[in-house]
Write an enzyme that holds these catalytic residues in place. Sequence first.
Site, PDB file in Angstrom:
ATOM      1  N   PRO A 278       0.803  -1.225   0.000  1.00  0.00           N
ATOM      2  CA  PRO A 278       0.000   0.000   0.000  1.00  0.00           C
ATOM      3  C   PRO A 278       0.838   1.277   0.000  1.00  0.00           C
ATOM      4  O   PRO A 278       0.370   2.332  -0.431  1.00  0.00           O
ATOM      5  CB  PRO A 278      -0.815  -0.111   1.300  1.00  0.00           C
ATOM      6  CG  PRO A 278      -0.824  -1.559   1.635  1.00  0.00           C
ATOM      7  CD  PRO A 278       0.491  -2.086   1.156  1.00  0.00           C
TER       8      PRO A 278
ATOM      9  N   GLU B 201       0.613  -8.872   8.248  1.00  0.00           N
ATOM     10  CA  GLU B 201       0.647  -7.459   8.613  1.00  0.00           C
ATOM     11  C   GLU B 201       1.591  -6.646   7.736  1.00  0.00           C
ATOM     12  O   GLU B 201       1.392  -5.464   7.529  1.00  0.00           O
ATOM     13  CB  GLU B 201       1.053  -7.321  10.091  1.00  0.00           C
ATOM     14  CG  GLU B 201       0.968  -5.915  10.641  1.00  0.00           C
ATOM     15  CD  GLU B 201      -0.467  -5.379  10.640  1.00  0.00           C
ATOM     16  OE1 GLU B 201      -0.621  -4.144  10.600  1.00  0.00           O
ATOM     17  OE2 GLU B 201      -1.418  -6.186  10.672  1.00  0.00           O
TER      18      GLU B 201
ATOM     19  N   ARG C  25       0.135  -7.166 -22.241  1.00  0.00           N
ATOM     20  CA  ARG C  25      -0.604  -6.769 -23.443  1.00  0.00           C
ATOM     21  C   ARG C  25       0.145  -5.716 -24.259  1.00  0.00           C
ATOM     22  O   ARG C  25      -0.189  -5.472 -25.410  1.00  0.00           O
ATOM     23  CB  ARG C  25      -2.001  -6.276 -23.066  1.00  0.00           C
ATOM     24  CG  ARG C  25      -2.020  -4.962 -22.303  1.00  0.00           C
ATOM     25  CD  ARG C  25      -3.424  -4.651 -21.777  1.00  0.00           C
ATOM     26  NE  ARG C  25      -4.411  -4.594 -22.833  1.00  0.00           N
ATOM     27  CZ  ARG C  25      -4.633  -3.535 -23.600  1.00  0.00           C
ATOM     28  NH1 ARG C  25      -3.909  -2.452 -23.430  1.00  0.00           N
ATOM     29  NH2 ARG C  25      -5.563  -3.556 -24.537  1.00  0.00           N
TER      30      ARG C  25
ATOM     31  N   ASP D 282      -5.551   3.274 -26.216  1.00  0.00           N
ATOM     32  CA  ASP D 282      -6.262   2.970 -24.984  1.00  0.00           C
ATOM     33  C   ASP D 282      -6.345   4.203 -24.092  1.00  0.00           C
ATOM     34  O   ASP D 282      -5.516   5.101 -24.171  1.00  0.00           O
ATOM     35  CB  ASP D 282      -5.528   1.871 -24.192  1.00  0.00           C
ATOM     36  CG  ASP D 282      -5.712   0.504 -24.806  1.00  0.00           C
ATOM     37  OD1 ASP D 282      -6.631   0.347 -25.619  1.00  0.00           O
ATOM     38  OD2 ASP D 282      -4.923  -0.394 -24.472  1.00  0.00           O
TER      39      ASP D 282
END
Length: 244
Positions: free
Chosen positions: A90, A117, A155, A170
Amino acid sequence: MMNIHILSLFPEMFTGVFGTSILKKAQEKEEVRLNIINFRDFSGNKHNKVDDYPYGGGAGMVLKPDPIFDAVESITDKSKKEPRIILLCPQGEQFSQKKAEELAQEEELIFICGHYEGYDERIREHLVTDEISLGDFVMTGGEIAAMAIVDSVVRLLPNVLGNSESHELDSFSTGLLEHPHYTRPVEYRGFKVPDVLLSGNHAVIDNWRREQSLKRTLERRPELLVSANLSVEDKKMIRKLKGE
């Protein structure tokens, strides 16, 4: 061929995603080799334990450094070049199309999927080259994030998509959101395809698509316009769309 290695405690999670669609085709075309490694195999103890209580106390368990260091070194010892070693967490840099394009230039990538954790800080400080997060939310582990990032990178490799230009237009590849698409039938439940797309005038169609792309970006993600590569005509279109 690009080599992608993923360190995970749950390798079975990748079977369905990596065995279907574009990722399956990319492997069949030998554009990429996907290697899933269970770093529990490098635990070095009879109970295959890879986590422990944090020094100083606190909730949860922390992944030990030695199994992950040893698993990574089992790859790097055989590598011809220094691979990018990516920690999924994160606290990392938020993933973007620009980052996908950057990673697609590499020959070898290693992803480390955490659980519990967190990681022993020595993994972060002395092993990895990149820290990446999918966004400002917390997941159970890094596996789903790894699947998403691998899909977006693979991709972009040569010959993976049927049309070499498919990814170039895209959303985010141009710095803008993509324009609307339509296909047959021309009219469905009273809703018609815009006349401009049926005109056969490709210059007019290209201009319409660019305007729609700018309009959609302005309405939905205006902050993208700040860093987008905009022409004089683009800026005129934006002023028009704003009603200036």
